[in-house]
Write an enzyme that holds these catalytic residues in place. Structure first.
Site, PDB file in Angstrom:
ATOM      1  N   PRO A   2       0.824  -1.210   0.000  1.00  0.00           N
ATOM      2  CA  PRO A   2       0.000   0.000   0.000  1.00  0.00           C
ATOM      3  C   PRO A   2       0.865   1.269   0.000  1.00  0.00           C
ATOM      4  O   PRO A   2       1.827   1.376   0.757  1.00  0.00           O
ATOM      5  CB  PRO A   2      -0.796  -0.123   1.304  1.00  0.00           C
ATOM      6  CG  PRO A   2      -0.829  -1.585   1.583  1.00  0.00           C
ATOM      7  CD  PRO A   2       0.493  -2.106   1.110  1.00  0.00           C
ATOM      8  N   GLU A   3       0.505   2.198  -0.857  1.00  0.00           N
ATOM      9  CA  GLU A   3       1.232   3.459  -0.950  1.00  0.00           C
ATOM     10  C   GLU A   3       0.493   4.540  -0.171  1.00  0.00           C
ATOM     11  O   GLU A   3      -0.546   4.283   0.449  1.00  0.00           O
ATOM     12  CB  GLU A   3       1.429   3.822  -2.418  1.00  0.00           C
ATOM     13  CG  GLU A   3       2.180   2.725  -3.162  1.00  0.00           C
ATOM     14  CD  GLU A   3       2.456   3.030  -4.625  1.00  0.00           C
ATOM     15  OE1 GLU A   3       2.492   4.221  -5.004  1.00  0.00           O
ATOM     16  OE2 GLU A   3       2.647   2.077  -5.405  1.00  0.00           O
ATOM     17  N   LYS A  63       4.050   5.875   4.344  1.00  0.00           N
ATOM     18  CA  LYS A  63       3.474   4.536   4.224  1.00  0.00           C
ATOM     19  C   LYS A  63       3.229   3.889   5.576  1.00  0.00           C
ATOM     20  O   LYS A  63       2.974   2.687   5.650  1.00  0.00           O
ATOM     21  CB  LYS A  63       4.408   3.644   3.398  1.00  0.00           C
ATOM     22  CG  LYS A  63       4.606   4.115   1.965  1.00  0.00           C
ATOM     23  CD  LYS A  63       5.519   3.170   1.209  1.00  0.00           C
ATOM     24  CE  LYS A  63       5.752   3.647  -0.214  1.00  0.00           C
ATOM     25  NZ  LYS A  63       6.624   2.728  -0.967  1.00  0.00           N
ATOM     26  N   ARG A  81      13.032  -2.956  -8.320  1.00  0.00           N
ATOM     27  CA  ARG A  81      11.592  -2.802  -8.527  1.00  0.00           C
ATOM     28  C   ARG A  81      11.251  -2.920 -10.007  1.00  0.00           C
ATOM     29  O   ARG A  81      11.983  -2.430 -10.874  1.00  0.00           O
ATOM     30  CB  ARG A  81      11.123  -1.426  -8.022  1.00  0.00           C
ATOM     31  CG  ARG A  81      11.562  -1.086  -6.606  1.00  0.00           C
ATOM     32  CD  ARG A  81      10.909  -1.990  -5.597  1.00  0.00           C
ATOM     33  NE  ARG A  81       9.477  -1.777  -5.570  1.00  0.00           N
ATOM     34  CZ  ARG A  81       8.880  -0.818  -4.862  1.00  0.00           C
ATOM     35  NH1 ARG A  81       9.606   0.016  -4.126  1.00  0.00           N
ATOM     36  NH2 ARG A  81       7.571  -0.692  -4.871  1.00  0.00           N
TER      37      ARG A  81
END
Length: 316
Positions: free
Chosen positions: A2-3, A50, A303
């Protein structure tokens, strides 16, 4: 993982329970003794980047923070005061996942928010994993089988039942006690105190721009989805060194970061989903084939990145 916009929605789910006393606890957390929360009062709820922070105090004490706690909270506050409180539901519903997925989530989480040894405080810091979420007054149910073919409901890490009724459920997250929220409002892209000048200076570094955008020291709350989307919106190749970009390009990228994050949050509050243009896509909106690569700093977490070679040409 979750951002920033998702974690802010999580905070809105916890806000209606502020002031209530925990009547019963449960959960599978092994690093946190969940029984320590029993009979405590939820005093405050904040979000920074976050991370979600919940403050607990003894239930028999007067409600409201002490003077020194008020100063700490005021200094740590980062614009998480959204008007849409009292909503129930969930964001980013977790599903049953394999041990391999959990290991990947754990490694991913450590790269985003390294933990430091700290004594017990009255703030519970919650950092969500790949499938982390918060639910209010309901439990998550499996919406698909895991890799072993099992239809098992996700196991909560923490469940808080309150004396006034209702409960909160936390999934796929790591929790630890701390003395106060570790927060820098100037780095939070969703904070009214976000420091554009400092962010621009960081973007001017000779590192690939996709590395800098994920540096939580300057872009707290900005994650991989936002990174991919705003680089496409700004028409910037992800491996372009920031030092080769014109100031106008960096300004446009920063505008995209703030606008996209704010719009994503507003859509969440309206119950609308995200419709990415390049993230996990095969073509860009103009029909060009996308490329995909795994990038990250030397010795850091790598990423996945999607980009359009035609819309985001490499800078020589």
């Amino acid at each position: 993982m979750p951002e920033g916009p998702s974690v802010r929605k999580f905070q809105l789910l916890t806000s209606p329970f502020v002031g209530q006393v925990v009547a019963k606890v449960g959960g599978s957390s092994q690093k946190l003794n969940v029984n320590d929360l029993n009979a405590l009062r939820l005093q405050d709820s904040q979000v920074h980047g976050k991370n979600l922070y919940l403050a607990f105090v003894a239930a028999e004490g007067p409600f409201g923070p002490a003077a020194e706690e008020t100063v700490l909270q005021r200094e740590a506050a980062c614009g998480a005061h959204s008007p849409a409180q009292g909503q129930q539901g969930q964001i980013g519903a977790p599903h049953a996942y394999s041990q391999d997925e959990e290991l990947q989530e754990s490694q991913h989480s450590r790269s985003e928010a390294p933990e430091a040894a700290e004594g017990r405080g009255n703030w519970l810091r919650i950092h969500f994993g790949m499938f982390g979420s918060v639910r209010a007054n309901e439990f998550s149910r499996a919406n698909r089988a895991n890799k072993r073919g099992d239809w098992k409901d996700p196991v909560p890490r923490l469940v808080l039942h309150f004396k006034n009724g209702g409960f909160l459920v936390f999934y796929n997250c790591r929790m630890l006690w701390c003395s106060s929220p570790r927060a820098d409002p100037a780095s939070d892209i969703l904070s009214v105190e976000f420091h554009r000048g400092r962010a621009l200076r960081a973007l001017c570094a000779p590192d690939p721009i996709c590395y800098t955008l994920l540096d939580q020291r300057y872009f707290s709350g900005l994650g991989n989805i936002i990174k991919n989307e705003i680089l496409y919106l700004a028409r910037i190749h992800p491996l372009t060194p920031g030092s080769l970009l014109a100031l106008s390009d960096l300004e446009r990228l920063l505008d995209c970061a703030v606008h996209f994050s704010s719009e994503w949050l507003h859509n969440k509050l309206r119950g609308q989903g995200l419709h990415p243009q390049v993230y996990q896509k095969e073509q860009c909106p103009l029909g060009h084939p996308l490329m995909k690569g795994t990038f990250g700093p030397l010795g850091g977490f790598k990423r996945l990145t999607w980009w359009c070679p035609q819309c985001q040409p490499a800078v020589l």
